[in-house]
Design an enzyme around this catalytic site. Structure first.
Site, short mmCIF file in Angstrom:
data_model
loop_
_atom_site.label_atom_id
_atom_site.label_comp_id
_atom_site.label_asym_id
_atom_site.label_seq_id
_atom_site.Cartn_x
_atom_site.Cartn_y
_atom_site.Cartn_z
N ASP A 54 0.86 -1.18 0.00
CA ASP A 54 0.00 0.00 0.00
C ASP A 54 0.89 1.22 0.00
O ASP A 54 1.93 1.26 0.67
CB ASP A 54 -0.99 0.00 1.17
CG ASP A 54 -0.35 0.06 2.54
OD1 ASP A 54 -0.09 1.18 3.02
OD2 ASP A 54 -0.12 -1.01 3.13
N GLU A 146 -7.54 5.29 12.38
CA GLU A 146 -6.42 5.18 13.32
C GLU A 146 -6.35 6.33 14.33
O GLU A 146 -5.51 6.31 15.21
CB GLU A 146 -5.10 5.14 12.56
CG GLU A 146 -4.95 3.99 11.59
CD GLU A 146 -3.65 4.07 10.82
OE1 GLU A 146 -2.58 3.83 11.42
OE2 GLU A 146 -3.70 4.40 9.61
#
Length: 371
Positions: A54, A146
């Site tokens: 990613d 997150e």
């Protein structure tokens, strides 16, 4: 994952308690340091599963390009490209990376970096608009969550619920949720409300994690490290594994239900398919000694230089140990060391060194973007 802009007041309110460490926590930290033992190094982790990367703008320093054909030739089957963050940000490399990775024969995906201090519906709309420019077929959309940004567990659950509902309405696809253990357990109160969504878990260690949070009984994707050396990418990169075989990955991308239902199992050597990863054995170990040492440094009870020796005693080589020390030093100097989170980790004793590194990396990126 990659982060953009952040609110200074929020982060200061969250992190500006670097020296206010309770005496009990400090005593525990010092006791742990006193009992440190050396840890032997282990062989490289191996597993049978399609692997992928990613990427975000961080993988394009000074505009450097990614050679996606080299990435693909190194054995990487899929690529998640950062699309959007919060409101008003589109990764300038999103379209080019998506097209080039696709042309190199890779399955492509995307992710949205959540900023829960602003509208989930608006963020889903901007992400959906970006997805309309990505070549198809693609992997399902991803919510990267997150940061709490001052929200409590109930508020965060409401925000996530609103986002995943809206992005599914706009795209017709059930999204993946990306997170890591500490955040989900502590900031989301380990809610199992979203366990029917595919999970992409960040857990830096050499064995597939079995202590999966949030009521999930398996991972769909596993982000196993953030320092993969991948041919074609000039920086280190996050590297991932899919929890299944090649056909299951193709089916999942096509929207066909796949029954995974188990953690990843051991198989071929990762070095044989590209992307060497260091420190995985150490990163899967308990972080209590290292967290205790960091808190002791923050309280002035331990010299910063001693932190290198503590990290090495946990099986971390000198180079990575020095990187940890430099990150801690910078966070202390800027007042952004996440002391309450470190204290929670110390009390729990259930988190790994890999979980600690994700927390510290996130805190540093957060601080850098508001400076």
């Amino acid at each position: 994952m990659d982060f953009l802009t952040h609110d200074r007041a929020t982060v200061r309110a969250t992190h500006n308690r670097a020296v206010l460490i309770p005496v009990t926590a400090l005593i525990t930290a010092l006791a742990l340091i006193a009992t440190l033992l050396g840890a032997p190094r282990a062989a490289a982790f191996s597993i049978t599963s399609p692997q992928g990367v990613d990427v975000a703008s961080w993988q394009h320093p000074q505009g450097a390009a990614i050679n996606w054909r080299e990435v693909s030739a190194a054995g990487h089957r899929f690529a998640f490209v950062k699309a959007t963050e919060g409101i008003g940000y589109l990764n300038p490399f999103f379209v080019a990376d998506s097209k080039q990775a696709r042309n190199a024969g890779m399955l492509i995906g995307s992710y949205h970096m959540a900023r829960p201090d602003s509208s989930a519906t608006a963020q889903a709309a901007e992400y959906a608009a970006a997805l309309a420019t990505q070549p198809q077929p693609s992997l399902p959309p991803v919510l990267d969550i997150e940061y709490a940004e001052g929200l409590g567990p109930a508020q965060l659950s409401s925000w996530v619920r609103e986002f995943v509902t809206e992005i599914e309405r706009l795209t017709g696809r059930k999204p993946i949720i990306y997170t890591y253990r500490y955040f989900w357990r502590e900031n989301m109160a380990n809610t199992a409300e979203f366990s029917d969504y595919p999970l992409w878990l960040a857990a830096y260690e050499n064995q597939p994690p079995s202590d999966i949070p949030g009521g999930w009984n398996h991972m769909t994707f596993w982000q196993r490290a953030d320092n993969g050396v991948v041919p074609g990418i000039v920086t280190v990169s996050d590297v991932n594994l899919f929890n299944g075989g090649e056909q299951q990955l193709n089916d999942f991308s096509a929207g066909i239900d796949v029954n995974l239902g188990q953690v990843l199992t051991a198989g071929i050597d990762l070095d044989a398919i590209g992307g060497q990863i260091a420190e995985l054995e150490a990163l899967g170990s308990s972080n209590r000694e290292l967290v205790g040492a960091i808190l002791a440094v923050a309280a002035g009870a331990l010299a910063i230089g001693a932190l290198v020796a503590v990290a090495q005693s946990q099986g971390i080589d000198l180079g990575p140990a020095t990187e940890i020390v430099n990150r801690v030093r910078d966070l202390i100097a800027s007042g952004d060391l996440p002391v309450p989170d470190l204290e929670a980790m110390l009390r729990s004793g259930d988190y790994t060194i890999g979980d600690l590194l994700i927390l510290l990396k996130n805190a540093q990126h957060f601080a850098e973007q508001i400076g």
